[in-house]
Design an enzyme around this catalytic site. Structure first.
Site, PDB file in Angstrom:
ATOM      1  N   MET A 187      11.213  25.147  -1.657  1.00 55.51           N
ATOM      2  CA  MET A 187      10.198  24.088  -1.848  1.00 55.51           C
ATOM      3  C   MET A 187      11.074  22.838  -2.895  1.00 55.51           C
ATOM      4  SD  MET A 187       7.165  25.444  -5.218  1.00 55.51           S
ATOM      5  CE  MET A 187       6.657  25.102  -4.272  1.00 55.51           C
ATOM      6  N   LYS A 210       1.123  -1.459   0.020  1.00 56.45           N
ATOM      7  CA  LYS A 210      -0.026   0.270  -0.109  1.00 56.45           C
ATOM      8  C   LYS A 210       1.266   1.511  -0.182  1.00 56.45           C
ATOM      9  CE  LYS A 210      -0.549  -0.243   5.122  1.00 56.45           C
ATOM     10  NZ  LYS A 210      -1.344   0.035   6.414  1.00 56.45           N
ATOM     11  N   TYR A 260      15.532  31.811   2.623  1.00 56.30           N
ATOM     12  CA  TYR A 260      14.717  32.673   2.699  1.00 56.30           C
ATOM     13  C   TYR A 260      14.524  33.115   3.942  1.00 56.30           C
ATOM     14  CZ  TYR A 260      12.412  31.599  -1.874  1.00 56.30           C
ATOM     15  OH  TYR A 260      11.850  31.131  -2.811  1.00 56.30           O
ATOM     16  N   ARG A 263     -10.203   0.876  15.361  1.00 55.02           N
ATOM     17  CA  ARG A 263     -10.224   1.935  14.040  1.00 55.02           C
ATOM     18  C   ARG A 263     -11.049   1.378  13.092  1.00 55.02           C
ATOM     19  NH1 ARG A 263      -4.728   2.093  10.771  1.00 55.02           N
ATOM     20  NH2 ARG A 263      -4.876   0.081  10.496  1.00 55.02           N
TER      21      ARG A 263
END
Length: 836
Positions: free
Chosen positions: A779, A501, A730, A602
C-alpha cells in the site's frame, strides 16, 4: 545597471527611421519583447518581433494603453494611428535588436567570456561566476538566455559598473552563430561539450561544430578539449584557412599533449580528484562532483582561471568550493494554504526581475510576498540599487517584502517610502528563523530570492507544507514546449482549447492553467463544474467549457461563467430553465457548446435531433452557441483512417446544418491531440489539445519533439541484505534464490503505483540503472532488487517514471494506457512545479 540611451541614439544604432511623437525625448532603459512582462512602461522600448501565431505587432494597442510610448516596428502605418508615440521603423525587428545590443557591447573594453556548445553552457557560466566574483564585478547571461534574442538581452545588461561579462550563446540552425559572433565579440572563448543534443538544423556533428565556432572569429584565446575529435579537426581546418589570423587556442586533454594535460582522475565519495600539468608544472584540485559532465565542465573552468593568470593555490581553493547550480524555479505547496516559489541559489537584480515574472503568472492568490536577501556583487551603491528594487516591487504590486541582510537593513527607509503594503527586515536568516511568526503567511504566494550564502533552504524548510516523501515533479518548460510543438502544426488563425480535466491529467489544476493562460491558450476544458469553479477561485479568467455538466451544478456554473457542453435536448431544456431564473433581461446571452454524435457513440446529438435543437436555441432568447464539436474515436490509428474521415464528414454536415441557421460565427472543433498531427486538414476553427500537452503522441515525428512533463520520484527508506531462501513482501511471492540487496522505497498502490508491476513486471531507476520490483507492491511501500548497483545509499532518489523509465513503459508493464498512469497518481503525492 545599464542606464540606457535616448530614443534618437537607439534609432541610429538599429539602422531604423525614427518618427518621434510628442515624447521624442524618451530615454530607454529596458528592452521589452513580451507584452506580458511589462514592468517599467515609460522607460521601455517594445520590439514587435515576428511570429506565425504571436506577432508582436498584434500587441501594440495594448502596450500603448498601458503606457509604453516607444516601439520598434516593421509597419510604418502605426505612426498614423498613434502620432504622439515614438516608432522606429526597421526591415527586421530581430536584426534591429541584435544591432542595438552590438552597439551597446562596443561601448565596453573589459573582457567578455563567450561560451557555446551542446551541453554545459549554463553550468560553466554559473561556475565561472562562483569562481571569479571575488575578483570581478561580473555581468552574465540570466538563466539560459542564449538564443537569437536571449543573447542581445544579456549584452544589454553590460554597464560601466562591471569589469567582466560572461555570455552564453546557443544556436538551432546554420547561419545563426555568425550573427551572434558579430555582437558578442568574446575576448575569451569556451567551446564546451559538442554532442547530439539539438542536432536538427545541421547536416552532421562536424557541420554543427563549425557553425558554433563562428562565435569566436574575433576571440583572443579559445579554450576547448582536444579529446573531442570533431572539435579538434574543425579548429585545425578553420585555422589553416585563417593563416596569420588563426585563433589562438588553449587546450586540455586526458589522452594527448595539450596546454593542460590531465594525468590522473580519481573519483571517490562523489568527489573527483584531478591532477594535471601546465607549463611543465604539476598541480591538482578537487571538485565535489563525480559525474562525467561535471568533471568536463569543471576542467573548462579551471583552464579559464589559468588563462586569467590565477594561481594554482587560488584555483585549488575555489574549485573545491564549487556548489551545484539550481537550474530552476520551484513551486510547492506552503503552509496555511499558500504557495512557495524557491529561487534561492543567487540574488542579482536581473534574476530578481525574472523571478518576479514567474511570480506574476501565479493567479491563485492575489497577495504576493517576497523574501529577499542582500543583493551581492552588484557594483552599485546600496541606495541606488535598493531604490531600483523598491520601484520594481511597487510596479509589480508586491504586498509584502521581508528583507534579510545588513545592506537591506541599512536601506530600510528606501522601502518604507515605497508604499509597499508591509516591510519587515532581519539582519540574518537565523534572526528570521528565531523571530518570525509563520501565522502571518496565509493564502498568498511567497517568493524566496536569496544569495546562496544566506542559506534560504532553511526558510524553505520552515515554510514548505510537510508532505509525503514521494513527489510528482511537473516541468512547466516541457509543458510550454509541447504546446508550441502543436501550435507550429496549426494555421495561425486556429484556436487552441487545452484539456485540464482530471486534475490536468494528474499534473495539477490552477498551476497548469496559470501557465496555459500566460501562454495565451484560447479555451480550457474541464470534466466537471467543480474543477472549473476551482480554477475561477484561483484567478483563471480564460473561457472554460465543462464537458460533463450536471443539473445540480448549473447554479455554480452560471455564477462562475462556466460554459456547458450540451449533448441532449432534455439537458438543454434543464439548463435554459435554470438560466432564465438567474438571468436579468439586460444580461448578455449565455454561451453553450453543442456536442454532436459522429461515431464515438458516447455523448452527443444525433442528426435527427438537429432541427429541434435549432428551434430550442432560437426560442430560448438567453443562450448563444459558442462552439459545435465532436469526438474522434480512433484518430491515432492508421487502420481506422477511413472511419475517422467518415466521422469528420459527418461532423462537417451536422455542424454546417446548425451554423447556417444562425447569423453569428460559431466555432467548430473535432481534432484531439493525435488528430492535430494526423488529420491536420480538419482543423476548423479550434483544436483540443489533451494528452499531447503532457508529452505523449502516437505520431513518431511529433513524439520526437515532445518532452515528458511529469516525473514521479521517491526515495530509498531502507536497504537490506537478504539471504538465499528468504522472501520479500506479502504473500512470499518475492522468493530469493541467492543473496540479494533490497531497497525499500516510499511509494505503493495508495500513491497510484499499479500492483501489476509487482514481482519483476516493473522497474525503477536507481543510480542511473533500472532496478526490478521484487515481491508485491504494498500500500505505501515497494521493494526493489538493487543487487550489483553500486554507491546506493538510504535517502537516494528513485525515479518511478520520467525520462527513464517513460510513462509509456510503465503503462505497458501495467497492461493499461498512459492516461491511467498519469491520472492515477494519488492526491497525497506532493506536486512540485518547476521552470528552468
Amino acid at each position: 545597471m545599464n542606464r540606457g540611451y535616448p530614443i534618437e541614439e537607439i534609432a541610429k544604432a538599429t539602422g531604423g527611421k525614427l518618427t518621434a511623437g510628442a515624447r521624442e525625448s524618451a530615454h530607454i532603459t529596458y528592452l521589452l519583447l513580451d507584452s506580458r512582462k511589462l514592468q517599467q512602461a515609460g522607460e521601455s522600448l517594445f520590439f514587435a518581433l515576428p511570429g506565425s501565431r504571436q506577432d508582436g505587432h498584434h500587441y501594440i494597442d495594448d502596450m500603448v494603453s498601458r503606457g509604453v510610448s516607444s516601439f520598434v516596428v516593421t509597419d510604418g502605418d502605426w505612426i498614423n494611428k498613434y502620432p504622439t508615440v515614438n516608432f522606429i521603423v526597421v526591415k527586421d525587428t530581430v536584426l534591429a535588436l541584435q544591432k542595438l545590443a552590438g552597439y551597446h557591447r562596443n561601448k565596453f573594453e573589459y573582457p567578455v567570456i563567450g561560451i557555446t556548445g551542446s551541453n554545459g553552457k549554463t553550468i560553466i557560466k554559473e561556475w565561472l561566476y562562483q569562481l571569479l566574483n571575488e575578483d570581478y564585478n561580473i555581468v552574465r547571461s540570466p538563466k539560459s538566455y542564449n538564443s537569437q534574442i536571449g543573447v542581445p538581452l544579456s549584452l544589454w545588461q553590460m554597464s560601466e559598473e562591471n569589469d567582466l561579462a560572461i555570455i552564453e550563446a546557443g544556436i538551432s540552425e546554420s547561419g545563426e552563430m555568425e550573427k551572434l559572433g558579430k555582437i558578442v565579440r568574446p575576448t575569451i572563448g569556451i567551446l564546451a561539450n559538442i554532442g547530439e543534443a539539438h542536432n536538427d538544423g545541421f547536416l552532421n556533428l562536424k557541420h554543427k561544430t563549425k557553425e558554433k565556432l563562428k562565435l569566436f572569429t574575433q576571440t583572443e584565446v579559445l579554450i576547448y578539449c582536444k579529446d573531442h575529435a570533431e572539435v579538434n579537426q574543425a579548429v585545425a581546418e578553420i585555422n589553416a584557412l585563417k593563416g596569420a589570423d588563426a585563433i589562438k587556442t588553449f587546450t586540455w586533454s586526458q589522452h594527448s599533449d595539450a596546454d593542460v594535460r590531465i594525468v590522473s582522475l580519481l573519483q571517490q565519495n562523489n568527489h573527483s580528484y584531478i591532477s594535471a600539468i601546465y607549463k611543465s608544472r604539476e598541480f591538482d584540485f578537487e571538485i565535489p562532483f563525480a559525474d562525467k559532465a561535471s568533471v568536463e565542465n569543471a576542467i573548462h573552468c579551471a583552464c579559464t582561471l589559468l588563462v586569467l593568470d590565477k594561481s594554482f593555490s587560488v584555483l585549488r581553493t575555489r574549485m573545491r568550493n564549487l556548489t551545484r547550480i539550481a537550474m530552476r524555479l520551484e513551486m510547492k505547496d506552503a503552509i496555511n494554504n499558500s504557495s512557495l516559489i524557491n529561487d534561492s541559489y543567487n540574488s542579482d537584480f536581473e534574476s530578481l526581475r525574472i523571478a518576479i515574472d514567474f511570480l506574476r503568472q501565479q493567479n491563485q492568490h492575489p497577495k504576493k510576498t517576497i523574501i529577499l536577501s542582500d543583493i551581492l556583487q552588484s557594483g552599485r551603491g546600496d541606495m541606488d540599487l535598493y531604490a531600483e528594487v523598491a520601484k520594481l516591487l511597487k510596479q509589480n504590486h508586491i504586498h509584502r517584502l521581508i528583507g534579510i541582510g545588513p545592506s537591506i537593513e541599512r536601506q530600510k527607509k528606501v522601502f518604507e517610502r515605497s508604499e509597499l503594503g508591509e516591510f519587515i527586515c532581519y539582519a540574518s536568516t537565523d534572526e528570521l528563523l528565531k523571530n518570525i511568526d509563520t501565522s502571518i503567511f496565509h493564502d498568498e504566494v511567497i517568493l524566496l530570492k536569496g544569495a546562496r550564502s544566506f542559506e534560504f533552504e532553511k526558510i524553505a524548510k520552515l515554510l514548505e507544507k510537510k508532505a509525503h516523501q514521494t513527489v510528482l515533479e511537473i516541468n512547466l518548460n516541457a509543458l510550454v514546449n509541447n504546446l508550441k510543438v502543436y501550435q507550429t502544426i496549426l494555421k495561425p488563425e486556429t484556436k487552441m482549447m487545452a484539456m485540464v480535466k482530471a486534475f490536468s491529467y494528474g499534473s495539477g489544476s490552477y498551476e497548469i492553467a496559470n501557465v496555459l493562460q500566460f501562454n495565451r491558450v484560447n479555451y480550457l476544458a474541464v470534466a466537471y463544474a467543480d474543477e472549473g469553479v476551482e480554477l475561477r477561485k484561483n484567478g483563471i479568467t480564460l473561457p472554460i467549457m465543462v464537458m460533463n455538466p450536471e443539473e445540480r451544478s448549473f447554479e455554480a456554473m452560471i455564477s462562475n461563467d462556466l460554459e456547458p457542453d450540451i449533448y441532449t435536448l432534455s439537458l438543454l431544456d434543464k439548463f435554459v430553465n435554470v438560466l432564465k431564473l438567474r438571468r436579468n433581461a439586460t444580461d448578455p446571452l449565455y454561451k453553450i457548446h453543442i456536442e454532436v454524435e459522429t461515431g464515438m457513440n458516447r455523448l452527443g446529438f444525433d442528426a435527427s435531433d438537429i432541427a429541434a435543437l435549432i428551434d430550442k436555441v432560437k426560442a430560448s432568447e438567453c443562450i448563444t452557441i459558442a462552439s459545435i464539436f465532436s469526438h474522434l474515436a480512433a484518430s491515432e490509428a492508421p487502420e481506422y483512417d477511413k472511419f475517422t474521415k467518415g466521422q469528420i464528414a459527418r461532423f462537417e454536415e451536422m455542424s454546417s446544418a446548425i451554423s447556417e441557421q444562425f447569423n453569428y460565427h460559431i466555432l467548430r472543433h473535432i481534432l484531439n491531440s493525435s488528430g492535430i498531427a494526423r488529420h491536420t486538414y480538419a482543423q476548423y476553427d479550434m483544436v483540443r489539445l489533451g494528452i499531447g500537452l503532457y508529452g505523449l503522441d502516437p505520431t513518431p515525428a511529433v513524439q520526437s519533439k515532445l518532452l515528458p512533463v511529469s516525473s514521479l520520484k521517491t526515495t530509498i527508506s531502507q536497504i537490506k541484505h537478504v539471504r538465499a531462501g528468504d522472501s520479500v513482501g506479502y504473500g512470499r511471492v518475492g522468493k530469493v534464490t541467492k543473496a540479494k540487496t533490497i531497497a525499500t522505497v516510499g511509494i505503493g498502490y495508495a500513491d497510484g503505483l499499479n500492483r501489476k508491476l509487482s514481482n519483476g513486471q516493473g522497474h525503477m531507476l536507481v543510480s542511473n540503472q533500472l532496478a526490478p520490483i521484487i515481491g508485491n507492491v504494498c500500500m505505501d511501500m515497494t521493494m526493489l532488487d538493487i543487487t550489483g548497483i553500486e554507491q546506493v545509499q538510504e535517502g537516494d532518489e528513485v525515479v518511478v517514471f520520467g525520462n527513464n523509465p517513460r510513462v509509456e513503459e510503465i503503462a505497458k508493464a501495467s497492461e493499461t494506457i498512459p492516461y491511467e498512469i498519469l491520472t492515477g497518481v494519488s492526491a497525497r503525492v506532493k506536486r512540485v512545479y518547476f521552470q528552468e
